[in-house]
Design a protein around this motif. Structure first.
Motif, mmCIF file in Angstrom:
data_model
loop_
_atom_site.group_PDB
_atom_site.id
_atom_site.type_symbol
_atom_site.label_atom_id
_atom_site.label_comp_id
_atom_site.label_asym_id
_atom_site.label_seq_id
_atom_site.Cartn_x
_atom_site.Cartn_y
_atom_site.Cartn_z
ATOM 1 N N ARG A 1 0.846 -1.180 0.000
ATOM 2 C CA ARG A 1 0.000 0.000 0.000
ATOM 3 C C ARG A 1 0.886 1.236 0.000
ATOM 4 N N VAL A 2 0.951 1.881 -1.143
ATOM 5 C CA VAL A 2 1.715 3.118 -1.265
ATOM 6 C C VAL A 2 0.887 4.253 -0.675
ATOM 7 N N GLY A 3 1.498 5.026 0.207
ATOM 8 C CA GLY A 3 0.798 6.088 0.908
ATOM 9 C C GLY A 3 0.370 5.696 2.302
ATOM 10 N N ALA A 4 0.595 4.442 2.704
ATOM 11 C CA ALA A 4 0.206 3.996 4.043
ATOM 12 C C ALA A 4 0.970 4.732 5.129
ATOM 13 N N LEU A 5 2.165 5.211 4.798
ATOM 14 C CA LEU A 5 2.997 5.920 5.761
ATOM 15 C C LEU A 5 3.200 7.370 5.316
ATOM 16 N N MET A 6 2.145 7.945 4.756
ATOM 17 C CA MET A 6 2.131 9.311 4.223
ATOM 18 C C MET A 6 2.845 9.358 2.873
#
Length: 322
Positions: A140-145
């Motif tokens: 998941r790209v964007g899971a950590l901002m």
């Protein structure tokens, strides 16, 4: 040269430093790995790197790091949880570039949180003679901002079979390989540097990124109806590859010949539209002085392709099966 340094800090910890300068690709990486993290059954590793890549259409500079925690489950299965953080700088964009490149020109932040599972019955990574490997992954790209939000799904496998062995113990090896990668979101939500391409060593007979949907460019500035088709690759959200190869030793354990068929496609919808096929032959040169992986010299010709594909008959690389 491209020096690679590996130091064992203790009986378990390993420190690695890779320096790979070049004219089209530069890659510098530092990493630390611990097979028994905090005296547990889990492994851990961290890496930080800087890469410069000169594409025909733009220059990409990527600085980032990743943290991985993994564990084996029995003799065949293993899993890894990975977090990555990348800063991507897109530079030197020509005025006639496609809109997908202009959309990401400048600096972007990328983060990802992913899970990878592997089942492997292959005893050795270099020159295996039997076994199979299955890989499954989700990120998941964007899971950590970060500046983008989308999901990357992957599945792949390889089967290796010994079909003959001569009186000198030399084995004829047949292998089959399949990979599938998919991003469920619309292609416009995915930056071009995270999309899928095929070509080069990943699909012989085509240039690097030569198999891809083509983009559009703004021929009239911002005028209505100014978008025109381009021959430049824009990448896709679905990539499929299927290939088979047979390798036959011809001189001791030093020289082998191979024959292969590569096939696949890259599109923005799941399916087998715009399918390409290439056939070819090559030579594998095993030189212990240069490491266990052989030098690969391959010649391939597309027998089914698209008019806008970028073709390349000859390719050279290190042949690492996994």
């Amino acid at each position: 040269g491209r020096p690679n340094v590996s130091l064992r800090l203790s009986r378990r910890e390993t420190f690695s430093l890779s320096l790979q300068p070049g004219t089209e690709v530069q890659n510098y990486t530092i990493s630390l790995a611990e097979p028994n993290l905090l005296e547990t059954d889990y492994s851990g590793s961290g890496a930080f790197g800087y890469r410069v890549r000169e594409f025909d259409e733009y220059e990409e500079r990527r600085t980032g790091g990743q943290i991985r925690v993994g564990r084996s489950f029995g003799e065949l299965w293993s899993g890894v949880v990975q977090a990555r953080f990348d800063g991507v700088d897109i530079r030197n964009v020509p005025a006639d570039s496609i809109t997908a490149i202009f959309a990401v020109k400048g600096y972007s932040n990328i983060s990802g949180l992913g899970l990878q599972l592997r089942r492997s019955s292959v005893a050795r990574a270099i020159r295996p003679s039997k076994g199979s490997v299955l890989d499954l992954g989700v990120e998941r790209v964007g899971a950590l901002m970060g500046d983008y939000d989308f999901t990357k799904l992957s599945a792949g496998g390889q089967t290796i079979i010994t079909v003959a062995e001569d009186f000198l113990g030399r084995k004829t090896i047949l292998s089959f390989k399949m990979t599938a990668n998919y991003i469920p979101e619309d292609v416009d939500e995915v930056p071009i540097f995270e999309r899928y391409f095929l070509g080069g060593r990943e699909f012989r007979g085509f240039r690097l990124r030569g198999v891809s949907p083509r983009g559009v460019f703004d021929a009239n500035g911002s005028a209505p109806g100014g978008l025109s088709p381009s021959d430049d690759p824009a990448g896709g959200t679905w990539a499929f590859f299927l290939g088979t190869q047979i390798e036959q030793p011809v001189f001791q354990d030093i020289i082998s010949v191979v024959g292969f068929v590569d096939s696949g496609t890259v599109t923005n919808e799941v399916g087998l539209d715009d399918y390409r096929v290439s056939i070819g032959a090559g030579v594998r040169l095993y030189l212990p002085q240069l490491g266990p992986a052989p030098l690969a010299f391959d010649f391939a010709v597309p027998i089914q392709d698209e008019e806008t594909d970028k073709r390349r008959v000859f390719s050279f690389s290190l042949d690492i099966p996994f």
